[in-house]
Design a protein around this motif. Structure first.
Motif, PDB file in Angstrom:
ATOM      1  N   SER A  82      -2.491 -32.664  31.634  1.00  0.00           N
ATOM      2  CA  SER A  82      -1.842 -33.723  30.847  1.00  0.00           C
ATOM      3  C   SER A  82      -0.404 -33.369  30.470  1.00  0.00           C
ATOM      4  N   LEU A  83       0.280 -32.646  31.336  1.00  0.00           N
ATOM      5  CA  LEU A  83       1.680 -32.335  31.067  1.00  0.00           C
ATOM      6  C   LEU A  83       2.523 -33.603  31.116  1.00  0.00           C
ATOM      7  N   PRO A  84       3.617 -33.629  30.368  1.00  0.00           N
ATOM      8  CA  PRO A  84       4.543 -34.755  30.461  1.00  0.00           C
ATOM      9  C   PRO A  84       5.319 -34.681  31.771  1.00  0.00           C
ATOM     10  N   CYS A  85       6.079 -35.732  32.086  1.00  0.00           N
ATOM     11  CA  CYS A  85       6.896 -35.709  33.303  1.00  0.00           C
ATOM     12  C   CYS A  85       8.086 -34.776  33.165  1.00  0.00           C
ATOM     13  N   ILE A  86       8.676 -34.722  31.966  1.00  0.00           N
ATOM     14  CA  ILE A  86       9.903 -33.960  31.738  1.00  0.00           C
ATOM     15  C   ILE A  86       9.648 -33.018  30.571  1.00  0.00           C
ATOM     16  N   LEU A  87      10.081 -31.767  30.686  1.00  0.00           N
ATOM     17  CA  LEU A  87       9.853 -30.810  29.605  1.00  0.00           C
ATOM     18  C   LEU A  87      10.930 -29.742  29.642  1.00  0.00           C
ATOM     19  N   ASP A  88      11.147 -29.124  28.490  1.00  0.00           N
ATOM     20  CA  ASP A  88      12.056 -27.983  28.490  1.00  0.00           C
ATOM     21  C   ASP A  88      11.256 -26.690  28.529  1.00  0.00           C
ATOM     22  N   VAL A 121      20.484 -21.767  35.369  1.00  0.00           N
ATOM     23  CA  VAL A 121      19.693 -22.399  36.420  1.00  0.00           C
ATOM     24  C   VAL A 121      18.426 -21.582  36.655  1.00  0.00           C
ATOM     25  N   GLY A 122      17.268 -22.219  36.460  1.00  0.00           N
ATOM     26  CA  GLY A 122      15.993 -21.547  36.650  1.00  0.00           C
ATOM     27  C   GLY A 122      15.532 -21.674  38.097  1.00  0.00           C
ATOM     28  N   LYS A 123      15.401 -20.548  38.786  1.00  0.00           N
ATOM     29  CA  LYS A 123      15.038 -20.544  40.199  1.00  0.00           C
ATOM     30  C   LYS A 123      13.702 -19.838  40.430  1.00  0.00           C
ATOM     31  N   TYR A 124      13.081 -20.199  41.532  1.00  0.00           N
ATOM     32  CA  TYR A 124      11.913 -19.471  42.015  1.00  0.00           C
ATOM     33  C   TYR A 124      11.812 -19.726  43.513  1.00  0.00           C
ATOM     34  N   ASN A 125      11.645 -18.660  44.283  1.00  0.00           N
ATOM     35  CA  ASN A 125      11.579 -18.760  45.746  1.00  0.00           C
ATOM     36  C   ASN A 125      12.750 -19.572  46.313  1.00  0.00           C
ATOM     37  N   ASP A 126      13.936 -19.293  45.783  1.00  0.00           N
ATOM     38  CA  ASP A 126      15.186 -19.889  46.264  1.00  0.00           C
ATOM     39  C   ASP A 126      15.289 -21.396  46.032  1.00  0.00           C
ATOM     40  N   LYS A 127      14.472 -21.931  45.151  1.00  0.00           N
ATOM     41  CA  LYS A 127      14.574 -23.355  44.806  1.00  0.00           C
ATOM     42  C   LYS A 127      14.919 -23.497  43.323  1.00  0.00           C
ATOM     43  N   ASN A 128      15.649 -24.549  43.002  1.00  0.00           N
ATOM     44  CA  ASN A 128      15.989 -24.850  41.612  1.00  0.00           C
ATOM     45  C   ASN A 128      14.833 -25.602  40.956  1.00  0.00           C
ATOM     46  N   ALA A 130      14.756 -25.665  37.235  1.00  0.00           N
ATOM     47  CA  ALA A 130      15.155 -26.039  35.879  1.00  0.00           C
ATOM     48  C   ALA A 130      16.650 -25.809  35.723  1.00  0.00           C
ATOM     49  N   VAL A 131      17.246 -26.495  34.771  1.00  0.00           N
ATOM     50  CA  VAL A 131      18.672 -26.313  34.497  1.00  0.00           C
ATOM     51  C   VAL A 131      18.921 -26.629  33.027  1.00  0.00           C
ATOM     52  N   GLN A 292      27.761   1.206  34.796  1.00  0.00           N
ATOM     53  CA  GLN A 292      27.738   0.185  35.850  1.00  0.00           C
ATOM     54  C   GLN A 292      28.319  -1.140  35.364  1.00  0.00           C
ATOM     55  N   GLY A 293      29.218  -1.081  34.405  1.00  0.00           N
ATOM     56  CA  GLY A 293      29.817  -2.289  33.855  1.00  0.00           C
ATOM     57  C   GLY A 293      28.973  -2.875  32.740  1.00  0.00           C
ATOM     58  N   PRO A 294      29.578  -3.656  31.842  1.00  0.00           N
ATOM     59  CA  PRO A 294      28.800  -4.299  30.783  1.00  0.00           C
ATOM     60  C   PRO A 294      27.800  -5.296  31.379  1.00  0.00           C
ATOM     61  N   LYS A 295      26.645  -5.387  30.759  1.00  0.00           N
ATOM     62  CA  LYS A 295      25.630  -6.366  31.143  1.00  0.00           C
ATOM     63  C   LYS A 295      25.162  -7.073  29.870  1.00  0.00           C
ATOM     64  N   ILE A 296      24.914  -8.364  29.972  1.00  0.00           N
ATOM     65  CA  ILE A 296      24.312  -9.103  28.860  1.00  0.00           C
ATOM     66  C   ILE A 296      23.230 -10.017  29.419  1.00  0.00           C
ATOM     67  N   GLY A 297      22.263 -10.357  28.586  1.00  0.00           N
ATOM     68  CA  GLY A 297      21.192 -11.244  29.015  1.00  0.00           C
ATOM     69  C   GLY A 297      21.716 -12.637  29.289  1.00  0.00           C
ATOM     70  N   GLY A 298      21.146 -13.293  30.284  1.00  0.00           N
ATOM     71  CA  GLY A 298      21.520 -14.661  30.603  1.00  0.00           C
ATOM     72  C   GLY A 298      20.306 -15.563  30.634  1.00  0.00           C
ATOM     73  N   GLY A 299      20.530 -16.833  30.323  1.00  0.00           N
ATOM     74  CA  GLY A 299      19.454 -17.806  30.423  1.00  0.00           C
ATOM     75  C   GLY A 299      18.894 -18.202  29.077  1.00  0.00           C
ATOM     76  N   SER A 300      18.931 -19.490  28.776  1.00  0.00           N
ATOM     77  CA  SER A 300      18.367 -20.015  27.540  1.00  0.00           C
ATOM     78  C   SER A 300      17.435 -21.173  27.909  1.00  0.00           C
ATOM     79  N   TRP A 301      17.249 -22.114  27.011  1.00  0.00           N
ATOM     80  CA  TRP A 301      16.326 -23.228  27.258  1.00  0.00           C
ATOM     81  C   TRP A 301      16.869 -24.155  28.342  1.00  0.00           C
ATOM     82  N   GLN A 302      15.968 -24.604  29.211  1.00  0.00           N
ATOM     83  CA  GLN A 302      16.332 -25.416  30.370  1.00  0.00           C
ATOM     84  C   GLN A 302      15.379 -26.599  30.511  1.00  0.00           C
ATOM     85  N   TRP A 303      15.783 -27.557  31.335  1.00  0.00           N
ATOM     86  CA  TRP A 303      14.985 -28.776  31.533  1.00  0.00           C
ATOM     87  C   TRP A 303      14.379 -28.797  32.924  1.00  0.00           C
TER      88      TRP A 303
END
Length: 419
Positions: A82-88, A121-128, A130-131, A292-303
């Motif tokens: 019963s998932l909705p069509c669109i979700l974050d 951009v949320g990816k899995y197996n080279d496909k988009n 979520a964004v 190895q250079g500064p690193k910071i976490g990336g990625g927040s809430w996506q649709w």
């Protein structure tokens, strides 16, 4: 800034995610974690209102959940189809939810998505799958006076502090006797903060949470020499008195009240800092280069769009509409976060080129590294959190890291590496 995780099992979704009335209008359900976040929810509601007013074929209906219960609601809905069509979805969870059959690829939106920061951009197996509208950037928030009085160089994105410079800076601040904490790394925080905030230091040393070539094993990257060096460094920050073993209830307030000279924080701290009585004495500095250079976490809430949506064309039509630059701008402005496209950044005061907040966008562009793109990430995150906490409290680094690798590898293998 709150973070959350979900561990999911295989499943799919269908049901009443879309319903068509006698007039031919199909209603699409949209779920968001923004209940209680009035500004962001209002911005999302405006996007939906504009979309509904732009055409009559589809009508999007919003349901907002409290963030603390959101992931549980999604996994329960997936189990009952019963998932909705669109979700974050929280960015690091996208591969898990895609693998579990919750999400559908965002087919036909690649050109539009290509304009967004890679970290949103949320990816899995080279496909988009979520964004997102926005990201945030980890920073070193520092008292300018503490640096100047102790002859400490003010770092830049092009010339961040090295490991040795950072150590010397902390030693000088501590020796001055003016600050209760030379550094506060917010170790009292819980949950996703630990992998989000502290694994970038591991990555700056040259280690990682898992080998990203195939995501089959963490051996060598989470327990190799670079990882052990990170562990010893992290433990020593507390053991040597450079930072509290466990930070106080409100590290940001401790910083603003003059207790702390350097606070490991995020771009979300800029607004309250600039509104404080010490605004003129605050610098927003890049993270440290530990080799190895500064690193910071990336990625927040996506649709995203659910796999079982009964009207996928409608859900994708909404997504295409909702990803316009003006909406990226309005949502990021409402949340005080980094706009995800160049065009949107130009619309948000402070994020235009040369604006007060443009530096955060530059940090994100230059230093952001998304968390491992594997469905096993939720397990990796909790394993790393426990391991890092144990190390901070004195566990043998090599033994703790070896055990973490064994646990992560077993989990990946038991799920056939999530293929």
């Amino acid at each position: 800034m709150a973070f959350s995780l979900a561990a999911c099992g295989k499943g799919s979704s269908s049901g009443d995610s879309a319903q068509t009335d006698a007039n031919g209008t199909t209603t699409l359900k949209l779920w968001t974690h923004n209940a209680g976040n009035d500004k962001e929810l209002a911005a999302i509601n405006q996007v939906v209102t504009d979309y509904n007013g732009s055409q009559t074929k589809y009508k999007v209906e919003v349901q907002a959940f409290p963030q603390d219960s959101y992931n549980t609601s999604v996994t329960a809905a997936a189990a009952s189809k019963s998932l909705p069509c669109i979700l974050d979805v929280d960015g690091p969870n996208v591969p898990n939810w895609a693998w579990a059959g919750y999400l559908a690829p965002l087919d036909g939106l690649d050109d539009q998505i290509s304009k967004f920061l890679p970290s949103v951009v949320g990816k899995y197996n080279d496909k988009n799958y979520a964004v997102g509208y926005y990201d945030v950037a980890l920073i070193m928030e520092a008292r300018k006076s503490a640096l100047e009085e102790n002859g400490i160089r003010i770092p830049t994105a092009d010339q961040p502090w090295t490991k040795d410079e950072f150590a010397a800076a902390l030693a000088a601040i501590k020796a001055s006797g003016k600050w209760a904490n030379a550094l506060d790394m917010q170790t009292g925080n819980t949950g996703e903060w630990w992998p989000y905030a502290y694994s970038p230091f591991l990555q700056s040393f040259g280690g990682d949470l898992i080998n990203r070539d195939d995501y089959a094993s963490a051996d060598g990257v989470l327990n190799g020499p670079a990882a052990v060096e990170w562990a010893n460094w992290f433990h020593a920050l507390a053991a040597d008195g450079d930072m509290p073993l466990k930070s106080g209830a409100d590290p940001a307030q401790d910083f603003l009240n003059g207790k702390t000279a350097i606070l490991y924080n995020g771009s979300w701290g800029a607004e309250p800092a600039r509104a404080s009585a010490i605004a003129d004495d605050i610098l927003f500095l890049p993270s440290i280069d530990l080799g190895q250079g500064p690193k910071i976490g990336g990625g927040s809430w996506q649709w995203a769009v659910s796999q079982g949506c009964a009207a996928p064309d409608g859900a994708l039509d909404y997504m295409k509409f909702a990803l316009q630059d003006k909406y990226v701008a309005s949502v990021s402005e409402a949340t005080g976060t980094i706009p995800a496209t160049d065009a949107a950044a130009a619309m948000v005061p402070g994020y235009e080129p040369g604006g007060d907040n443009d530096i955060f966008r530059q940090y994100s562009k230059q230093f952001a590294l998304v968390r491992p793109v594997t469905p096993g990430y939720p397990f990796i995150a909790t394993t790393f959190t426990k391991t890092a906490q144990d190390i901070l409290n004195g566990a043998d680094p090599q033994q703790a890291l070896d055990q973490a690798v064994a646990d992560i590898d077993a989990n990946q293998k038991s799920n056939n590496n999530f293929q």
